[in-house]
Design an enzyme around this catalytic site. Structure first.
Site, PDB file in Angstrom:
ATOM      1  N   PRO A  68       0.790  -1.227   0.000  1.00  0.00           N
ATOM      2  CA  PRO A  68       0.000   0.000   0.000  1.00  0.00           C
ATOM      3  C   PRO A  68       0.824   1.280   0.000  1.00  0.00           C
ATOM      4  O   PRO A  68       1.820   1.378   0.707  1.00  0.00           O
ATOM      5  CB  PRO A  68      -0.839  -0.107   1.280  1.00  0.00           C
ATOM      6  CG  PRO A  68      -0.138  -1.116   2.119  1.00  0.00           C
ATOM      7  CD  PRO A  68       0.500  -2.076   1.154  1.00  0.00           C
ATOM      8  N   ASN A  69       0.358   2.208  -0.807  1.00  0.00           N
ATOM      9  CA  ASN A  69       0.863   3.580  -0.913  1.00  0.00           C
ATOM     10  C   ASN A  69       2.199   3.698  -1.640  1.00  0.00           C
ATOM     11  O   ASN A  69       2.666   4.811  -1.876  1.00  0.00           O
ATOM     12  CB  ASN A  69       0.953   4.250   0.475  1.00  0.00           C
ATOM     13  CG  ASN A  69      -0.404   4.357   1.131  1.00  0.00           C
ATOM     14  OD1 ASN A  69      -1.336   4.842   0.509  1.00  0.00           O
ATOM     15  ND2 ASN A  69      -0.540   3.888   2.356  1.00  0.00           N
ATOM     16  N   ARG A  81       5.766  12.439  -2.513  1.00  0.00           N
ATOM     17  CA  ARG A  81       5.781  13.049  -1.174  1.00  0.00           C
ATOM     18  C   ARG A  81       6.888  12.385  -0.363  1.00  0.00           C
ATOM     19  O   ARG A  81       7.378  11.323  -0.717  1.00  0.00           O
ATOM     20  CB  ARG A  81       4.442  12.823  -0.454  1.00  0.00           C
ATOM     21  CG  ARG A  81       3.285  13.635  -1.026  1.00  0.00           C
ATOM     22  CD  ARG A  81       1.984  13.331  -0.292  1.00  0.00           C
ATOM     23  NE  ARG A  81       2.160  13.297   1.141  1.00  0.00           N
ATOM     24  CZ  ARG A  81       1.661  12.350   1.942  1.00  0.00           C
ATOM     25  NH1 ARG A  81       0.968  11.356   1.432  1.00  0.00           N
ATOM     26  NH2 ARG A  81       1.848  12.391   3.236  1.00  0.00           N
ATOM     27  N   TYR A 123      11.850   8.584   1.530  1.00  0.00           N
ATOM     28  CA  TYR A 123      11.791   7.539   0.499  1.00  0.00           C
ATOM     29  C   TYR A 123      12.535   7.897  -0.784  1.00  0.00           C
ATOM     30  O   TYR A 123      12.587   7.074  -1.701  1.00  0.00           O
ATOM     31  CB  TYR A 123      10.322   7.230   0.167  1.00  0.00           C
ATOM     32  CG  TYR A 123       9.533   6.723   1.357  1.00  0.00           C
ATOM     33  CD1 TYR A 123       9.869   5.517   1.962  1.00  0.00           C
ATOM     34  CD2 TYR A 123       8.465   7.443   1.879  1.00  0.00           C
ATOM     35  CE1 TYR A 123       9.158   5.046   3.060  1.00  0.00           C
ATOM     36  CE2 TYR A 123       7.741   6.980   2.968  1.00  0.00           C
ATOM     37  CZ  TYR A 123       8.095   5.781   3.550  1.00  0.00           C
ATOM     38  OH  TYR A 123       7.397   5.310   4.629  1.00  0.00           O
ATOM     39  N   ASN A 166       8.036  -5.620  -0.621  1.00  0.00           N
ATOM     40  CA  ASN A 166       7.912  -4.435   0.227  1.00  0.00           C
ATOM     41  C   ASN A 166       6.430  -4.337   0.556  1.00  0.00           C
ATOM     42  O   ASN A 166       5.640  -3.820  -0.246  1.00  0.00           O
ATOM     43  CB  ASN A 166       8.410  -3.176  -0.471  1.00  0.00           C
ATOM     44  CG  ASN A 166       8.384  -1.979   0.471  1.00  0.00           C
ATOM     45  OD1 ASN A 166       7.769  -2.040   1.546  1.00  0.00           O
ATOM     46  ND2 ASN A 166       9.043  -0.897   0.095  1.00  0.00           N
ATOM     47  N   ALA A 222       2.946  -0.673   4.886  1.00  0.00           N
ATOM     48  CA  ALA A 222       2.435  -0.678   6.259  1.00  0.00           C
ATOM     49  C   ALA A 222       1.858  -2.033   6.672  1.00  0.00           C
ATOM     50  O   ALA A 222       1.772  -2.322   7.879  1.00  0.00           O
ATOM     51  CB  ALA A 222       1.389   0.413   6.421  1.00  0.00           C
ATOM     52  N   HIS A 268       3.620  -4.276   9.279  1.00  0.00           N
ATOM     53  CA  HIS A 268       3.496  -4.102  10.725  1.00  0.00           C
ATOM     54  C   HIS A 268       2.147  -4.559  11.266  1.00  0.00           C
ATOM     55  O   HIS A 268       1.906  -4.467  12.473  1.00  0.00           O
ATOM     56  CB  HIS A 268       3.716  -2.617  11.063  1.00  0.00           C
ATOM     57  CG  HIS A 268       4.870  -2.007  10.327  1.00  0.00           C
ATOM     58  ND1 HIS A 268       6.161  -2.454  10.496  1.00  0.00           N
ATOM     59  CD2 HIS A 268       4.935  -1.025   9.372  1.00  0.00           C
ATOM     60  CE1 HIS A 268       6.975  -1.753   9.703  1.00  0.00           C
ATOM     61  NE2 HIS A 268       6.244  -0.888   9.010  1.00  0.00           N
ATOM     62  N   ASP A 311       1.137 -15.622   7.151  1.00  0.00           N
ATOM     63  CA  ASP A 311       0.632 -16.982   6.920  1.00  0.00           C
ATOM     64  C   ASP A 311       0.775 -17.390   5.454  1.00  0.00           C
ATOM     65  O   ASP A 311       1.059 -18.563   5.160  1.00  0.00           O
ATOM     66  CB  ASP A 311      -0.839 -17.079   7.340  1.00  0.00           C
ATOM     67  CG  ASP A 311      -1.023 -17.076   8.854  1.00  0.00           C
ATOM     68  OD1 ASP A 311      -0.010 -17.209   9.580  1.00  0.00           O
ATOM     69  OD2 ASP A 311      -2.177 -16.930   9.305  1.00  0.00           O
ATOM     70  N   GLU A 370      12.278  -9.771   2.401  1.00  0.00           N
ATOM     71  CA  GLU A 370      11.523  -8.616   2.908  1.00  0.00           C
ATOM     72  C   GLU A 370      12.375  -7.368   2.705  1.00  0.00           C
ATOM     73  O   GLU A 370      13.547  -7.341   3.095  1.00  0.00           O
ATOM     74  CB  GLU A 370      11.226  -8.795   4.407  1.00  0.00           C
ATOM     75  CG  GLU A 370      10.566  -7.560   5.017  1.00  0.00           C
ATOM     76  CD  GLU A 370      10.354  -7.672   6.525  1.00  0.00           C
ATOM     77  OE1 GLU A 370      10.634  -8.754   7.111  1.00  0.00           O
ATOM     78  OE2 GLU A 370       9.924  -6.664   7.120  1.00  0.00           O
ATOM     79  N   HIS A 417      12.593  -2.978   2.768  1.00  0.00           N
ATOM     80  CA  HIS A 417      12.086  -1.641   3.071  1.00  0.00           C
ATOM     81  C   HIS A 417      13.065  -0.601   2.554  1.00  0.00           C
ATOM     82  O   HIS A 417      14.281  -0.758   2.716  1.00  0.00           O
ATOM     83  CB  HIS A 417      11.865  -1.460   4.578  1.00  0.00           C
ATOM     84  CG  HIS A 417      10.913  -2.479   5.109  1.00  0.00           C
ATOM     85  ND1 HIS A 417       9.567  -2.421   4.857  1.00  0.00           N
ATOM     86  CD2 HIS A 417      11.132  -3.624   5.787  1.00  0.00           C
ATOM     87  CE1 HIS A 417       8.984  -3.483   5.387  1.00  0.00           C
ATOM     88  NE2 HIS A 417       9.913  -4.225   5.959  1.00  0.00           N
ATOM     89  N   ILE A 418      12.520   0.438   1.964  1.00  0.00           N
ATOM     90  CA  ILE A 418      13.344   1.518   1.421  1.00  0.00           C
ATOM     91  C   ILE A 418      14.036   2.262   2.563  1.00  0.00           C
ATOM     92  O   ILE A 418      15.226   2.554   2.511  1.00  0.00           O
ATOM     93  CB  ILE A 418      12.459   2.485   0.603  1.00  0.00           C
ATOM     94  CG1 ILE A 418      11.842   1.742  -0.588  1.00  0.00           C
ATOM     95  CG2 ILE A 418      13.254   3.700   0.161  1.00  0.00           C
ATOM     96  CD1 ILE A 418      10.686   2.492  -1.252  1.00  0.00           C
ATOM     97  N   SER A 419      13.266   2.570   3.588  1.00  0.00           N
ATOM     98  CA  SER A 419      13.787   3.320   4.735  1.00  0.00           C
ATOM     99  C   SER A 419      14.322   2.353   5.796  1.00  0.00           C
ATOM    100  O   SER A 419      14.009   1.160   5.782  1.00  0.00           O
ATOM    101  CB  SER A 419      12.674   4.189   5.336  1.00  0.00           C
ATOM    102  OG  SER A 419      11.626   3.363   5.829  1.00  0.00           O
ATOM    103  N   ARG A 429      12.962   4.716  12.823  1.00  0.00           N
ATOM    104  CA  ARG A 429      11.715   5.483  12.724  1.00  0.00           C
ATOM    105  C   ARG A 429      10.816   5.177  13.938  1.00  0.00           C
ATOM    106  O   ARG A 429      11.287   4.743  14.964  1.00  0.00           O
ATOM    107  CB  ARG A 429      11.058   5.165  11.381  1.00  0.00           C
ATOM    108  CG  ARG A 429      11.991   5.511  10.196  1.00  0.00           C
ATOM    109  CD  ARG A 429      11.330   5.237   8.865  1.00  0.00           C
ATOM    110  NE  ARG A 429      10.154   6.097   8.676  1.00  0.00           N
ATOM    111  CZ  ARG A 429       9.250   5.890   7.710  1.00  0.00           C
ATOM    112  NH1 ARG A 429       9.392   4.881   6.870  1.00  0.00           N
ATOM    113  NH2 ARG A 429       8.209   6.699   7.603  1.00  0.00           N
ATOM    114  N   ARG A 433       6.948   0.856  13.664  1.00  0.00           N
ATOM    115  CA  ARG A 433       7.583   0.261  12.480  1.00  0.00           C
ATOM    116  C   ARG A 433       8.667  -0.749  12.850  1.00  0.00           C
ATOM    117  O   ARG A 433       9.292  -1.345  11.982  1.00  0.00           O
ATOM    118  CB  ARG A 433       8.182   1.355  11.586  1.00  0.00           C
ATOM    119  CG  ARG A 433       7.158   2.318  11.031  1.00  0.00           C
ATOM    120  CD  ARG A 433       7.783   3.288  10.038  1.00  0.00           C
ATOM    121  NE  ARG A 433       6.973   4.481   9.919  1.00  0.00           N
ATOM    122  CZ  ARG A 433       5.905   4.602   9.113  1.00  0.00           C
ATOM    123  NH1 ARG A 433       5.548   3.605   8.333  1.00  0.00           N
ATOM    124  NH2 ARG A 433       5.212   5.733   9.078  1.00  0.00           N
TER     125      ARG A 433
END
Ligand code: CA2
Length: 151
Positions: free
Chosen positions: A10-11, A18, A23, A79, A82, A85, A92, A103, A105-107, A112, A116
């Site tokens: 998502p997102n 933004r 990111y 990725n 959200a 988390h 599963d 897995e 993550h960019i950040s 953070r 997270r």
């Protein structure tokens, strides 16, 4: 030629529009080009997807399981945004399919907010990486290539 499946949650379709301090400035389309270059380097076909819907991501993980069983999938870079988390369903699905999954993550999620710091993905993943910016996608694909030869 095996396929590297890159799944974005998502997102992540908002990438580059933004929060560039967190990111970066590159868009998801830029990330797809970066992944295509990494896949060409490592001899993979690229399948690059994004969804804002948890169930869609679950369905794609099930599809990945079938492709891995058929011997046509190198692995998945996920990725989960959200959902990382929050999602027992994604945990599963990864466990249930037994897929090789990185897995990503960019950040650096550990630098953070506290919420997270926990991931439902990590315990089911083969590998975990974060904090390399979007370059992490290419590094994760290189990691999948290494896994094919058994490192
Ligand atoms: O660092 C990552 O890659 C994350 O998976 C990104 C997620 C976040 O919830 C995770 O904790 C860490 C958020 C993706 C949303 O990306 C946006 C990009 C630009 C503008 C708005 C959202």
């Amino acid at each position: 030629m095996k396929t590297a499946l890159i799944l974005n949650g998502p997102n992540l379709n908002l990438l580059g529009t933004r929060e560039p301090a967190v990111y970066g400035a590159q868009t998801l389309a830029d990330v797809e080009v970066l992944c295509a270059q990494a896949c060409a380097t490592h001899g993979f076909a690229l399948d690059f997807r994004q969804s804002n819907h948890e169930g869609q991501l679950v369905d794609w993980l099930h599809e990945a399981g079938r492709l891995q069983t058929a011997g046509t999938l190198a692995g998945v870079v996920l990725n989960a945004g959200a959902y990382t988390h929050t999602s027992v369903a994604l945990h599963d699905a990864i466990k249930g399919t037994g897929i090789t999954l990185v897995e990503l993550h960019i950040s650096n999620v550990f630098a953070r907010e506290d919420f997270r710091h926990h991931s439902f993905i990590s315990a089911a993943a083969r590998s975990v990486m974060c904090g390399f910016g979007v370059a992490g996608y290419a590094l994760a694909i290189a990691g999948l290539a290494g896994m094919q030869t058994g490192f």
